[in-house]
Scaffold this motif. Structure first.
Motif, PDB file in Angstrom:
ATOM      1  N   GLU A  93       0.805  -1.088   0.179  1.00 58.62           N
ATOM      2  CA  GLU A  93       0.024   0.128   0.135  1.00 58.62           C
ATOM      3  C   GLU A  93       0.780   1.229  -0.096  1.00 58.62           C
ATOM      4  OE1 GLU A  93      -2.392  -0.365   3.408  1.00 58.62           O
ATOM      5  OE2 GLU A  93      -3.458  -1.940   2.662  1.00 58.62           O
ATOM      6  N   GLN A  94       2.090   1.021   0.406  1.00 56.96           N
ATOM      7  CA  GLN A  94       3.007   2.297   0.453  1.00 56.96           C
ATOM      8  C   GLN A  94       3.579   2.800  -1.010  1.00 56.96           C
ATOM      9  OE1 GLN A  94       3.353   3.780   3.405  1.00 56.96           O
ATOM     10  NE2 GLN A  94       2.016   1.848   3.899  1.00 56.96           N
ATOM     11  N   PRO A  95       3.831   4.060  -1.014  1.00 55.76           N
ATOM     12  CA  PRO A  95       4.309   4.524  -2.379  1.00 55.76           C
ATOM     13  C   PRO A  95       5.741   3.831  -2.626  1.00 55.76           C
ATOM     14  CG  PRO A  95       4.443   6.289  -1.078  1.00 55.76           C
ATOM     15  CD  PRO A  95       3.555   5.061  -0.058  1.00 55.76           C
ATOM     16  N   GLU A  96       5.993   3.825  -4.061  1.00 54.47           N
ATOM     17  CA  GLU A  96       7.304   3.154  -4.258  1.00 54.47           C
ATOM     18  C   GLU A  96       8.680   3.670  -3.789  1.00 54.47           C
ATOM     19  OE1 GLU A  96       8.629   2.297  -8.534  1.00 54.47           O
ATOM     20  OE2 GLU A  96       6.252   1.871  -8.763  1.00 54.47           O
ATOM     21  N   SER A  97       8.651   4.925  -3.461  1.00 62.74           N
ATOM     22  CA  SER A  97       9.551   5.743  -2.699  1.00 62.74           C
ATOM     23  C   SER A  97       9.959   4.845  -1.263  1.00 62.74           C
ATOM     24  CB  SER A  97       9.459   7.119  -2.653  1.00 62.74           C
ATOM     25  OG  SER A  97       8.386   7.487  -1.985  1.00 62.74           O
ATOM     26  N   PHE A  98       8.954   4.474  -0.915  1.00 59.01           N
ATOM     27  CA  PHE A  98       8.933   3.694   0.451  1.00 59.01           C
ATOM     28  C   PHE A  98       9.797   2.381   0.387  1.00 59.01           C
ATOM     29  CE2 PHE A  98       7.168   1.570   4.205  1.00 59.01           C
ATOM     30  CZ  PHE A  98       7.690   2.412   5.404  1.00 59.01           C
ATOM     31  N   ALA A  99       9.975   1.813  -0.627  1.00 56.85           N
ATOM     32  CA  ALA A  99      10.533   0.780  -0.644  1.00 56.85           C
ATOM     33  C   ALA A  99      11.780   0.435   0.123  1.00 56.85           C
ATOM     34  CB  ALA A  99      10.763   0.393  -2.350  1.00 56.85           C
ATOM     35  N   ILE A 100      12.005  -0.678   0.765  1.00 58.28           N
ATOM     36  CA  ILE A 100      12.942  -0.834   1.492  1.00 58.28           C
ATOM     37  C   ILE A 100      13.871  -2.365   0.994  1.00 58.28           C
ATOM     38  CG2 ILE A 100      11.926   0.036   3.582  1.00 58.28           C
ATOM     39  CD1 ILE A 100      11.356  -2.678   4.545  1.00 58.28           C
ATOM     40  N   SER A 101      14.759  -2.392   1.458  1.00 61.67           N
ATOM     41  CA  SER A 101      15.678  -3.671   0.991  1.00 61.67           C
ATOM     42  C   SER A 101      15.371  -5.109   1.416  1.00 61.67           C
ATOM     43  CB  SER A 101      17.018  -3.515   1.455  1.00 61.67           C
ATOM     44  OG  SER A 101      17.181  -3.752   2.903  1.00 61.67           O
ATOM     45  N   ALA A 102      15.677  -6.091   0.985  1.00 59.38           N
ATOM     46  CA  ALA A 102      15.334  -7.498   1.404  1.00 59.38           C
ATOM     47  C   ALA A 102      15.695  -7.748   2.765  1.00 59.38           C
ATOM     48  CB  ALA A 102      15.820  -8.375   0.495  1.00 59.38           C
ATOM     49  N   GLU A 103      17.160  -7.252   2.988  1.00 59.03           N
ATOM     50  CA  GLU A 103      17.695  -7.436   4.344  1.00 59.03           C
ATOM     51  C   GLU A 103      16.767  -6.591   5.585  1.00 59.03           C
ATOM     52  OE1 GLU A 103      21.665  -6.445   6.983  1.00 59.03           O
ATOM     53  OE2 GLU A 103      21.479  -5.737   4.881  1.00 59.03           O
ATOM     54  N   SER A 104      16.441  -5.448   4.920  1.00 62.59           N
ATOM     55  CA  SER A 104      15.513  -4.663   5.948  1.00 62.59           C
ATOM     56  C   SER A 104      14.121  -5.296   6.143  1.00 62.59           C
ATOM     57  CB  SER A 104      15.216  -3.194   5.543  1.00 62.59           C
ATOM     58  OG  SER A 104      16.354  -2.272   5.391  1.00 62.59           O
ATOM     59  N   LYS A 105      13.512  -5.878   5.160  1.00 66.93           N
ATOM     60  CA  LYS A 105      12.224  -6.607   5.218  1.00 66.93           C
ATOM     61  C   LYS A 105      12.215  -7.720   6.376  1.00 66.93           C
ATOM     62  CE  LYS A 105      10.234  -6.079   0.817  1.00 66.93           C
ATOM     63  NZ  LYS A 105       9.829  -6.350  -0.388  1.00 66.93           N
ATOM     64  N   SER A 106      13.560  -8.439   6.026  1.00 64.90           N
ATOM     65  CA  SER A 106      13.914  -9.399   6.988  1.00 64.90           C
ATOM     66  C   SER A 106      14.126  -9.471   8.542  1.00 64.90           C
ATOM     67  CB  SER A 106      15.058 -10.590   6.297  1.00 64.90           C
ATOM     68  OG  SER A 106      15.286 -11.312   7.349  1.00 64.90           O
ATOM     69  N   ILE A 107      14.551  -8.064   8.738  1.00 62.44           N
ATOM     70  CA  ILE A 107      14.758  -7.851  10.169  1.00 62.44           C
ATOM     71  C   ILE A 107      13.380  -7.473  10.698  1.00 62.44           C
ATOM     72  CG2 ILE A 107      15.720  -5.764  11.462  1.00 62.44           C
ATOM     73  CD1 ILE A 107      18.292  -5.979   9.820  1.00 62.44           C
ATOM     74  N   ILE A 108      12.694  -6.649   9.785  1.00 59.20           N
ATOM     75  CA  ILE A 108      11.434  -6.256  10.333  1.00 59.20           C
ATOM     76  C   ILE A 108      10.350  -7.306  10.640  1.00 59.20           C
ATOM     77  CG2 ILE A 108       9.200  -4.977   9.757  1.00 59.20           C
ATOM     78  CD1 ILE A 108      11.182  -2.767   7.922  1.00 59.20           C
ATOM     79  N   LEU A 109      10.561  -8.322   9.894  1.00 58.15           N
ATOM     80  CA  LEU A 109       9.724  -9.565   9.941  1.00 58.15           C
ATOM     81  C   LEU A 109      10.122 -10.290  11.205  1.00 58.15           C
ATOM     82  CD1 LEU A 109       9.073 -11.011   6.395  1.00 58.15           C
ATOM     83  CD2 LEU A 109       7.530  -9.967   7.959  1.00 58.15           C
ATOM     84  N   GLN A 110      11.496 -10.271  11.640  1.00 64.59           N
ATOM     85  CA  GLN A 110      11.948 -10.896  12.735  1.00 64.59           C
ATOM     86  C   GLN A 110      11.507 -10.191  13.920  1.00 64.59           C
ATOM     87  OE1 GLN A 110      16.186 -11.680  12.704  1.00 64.59           O
ATOM     88  NE2 GLN A 110      16.250 -12.333  14.908  1.00 64.59           N
TER      89      GLN A 110
END
Length: 175
Positions: A93-110
């Motif tokens: 739902e976030q704008p493309e400019s909000f995209a984060i790295s795969a590493e950040s996604k992993s850290i956030i999910l953990q």
């Protein structure tokens, strides 16, 4: 018995447990999951948990013991998938400019998984008060009024939740 002999006995017992129950356990887990790969992973994780505890030689009812461990792992798997799905939907739902790295996604999910585990460990009233304060941004008096609690109780519940959060943060900091 010498240490090496204990390791040998543990290895033999684990090997026997694995050979005798792997197929059954895989089928049991497979019935509860959507795909074979996840079932295979959770089957291995079940045996790894037993191996790490080094208590295979004390198991009297292997199927019941394996099912108990696997049931916990399956529940954890689904909680993690649910959190992951909610997070990915929010990201979409976030704008493309909000995209984060795969590493950040992993850290956030953990981190989300750890927060979920923390909240699950709290009594339901404490959890509700904490979420109303942190997620909904409500003042303590508002929460007390809505939940028909005293202000002192709301403060005590928040303190209890914050202590749990601090313990979680501290344990992760020193890992």
């Amino acid at each position: 018995m010498p240490h090496n002999a204990n390791l040998s006995v543990h290895h033999d017992v684990m090997h026997s447990l694995y050979i005798n129950h792997h197929n059954w356990l895989y089928a049991w887990i497979r019935k509860r999951l959507d795909n074979q790969c996840d079932a295979a992973d959770l089957t291995q994780d079940t045996f790894l948990r037993i191996h790490a505890k080094q208590n295979a030689d004390t198991i009297n009812e292997p199927k019941a013991y394996l099912a108990t461990i696997a049931k916990g792992l399956v529940g954890h798997f689904y909680r993690r998938k649910s959190l992951e799905q909610a997070y990915l939907e929010l990201l979409a739902e976030q704008p493309e400019s909000f995209a984060i790295s795969a590493e950040s996604k992993s850290i956030i999910l953990q981190t989300l998984e750890e927060i979920d585990a923390l909240l699950s460990a709290l009594p339901s009233n404490v959890k509700q008060v904490f979420l109303m304060s942190i997620i909904e941004g409500k003042k303590y008096q508002q929460i007390a009024d809505e939940m028909n609690l005293s202000l002192a109780t709301v403060k005590r519940y928040m303190k209890q939740a914050y202590v749990k959060c601090f313990i979680l943060m501290e344990s992760n900091f020193f890992e």
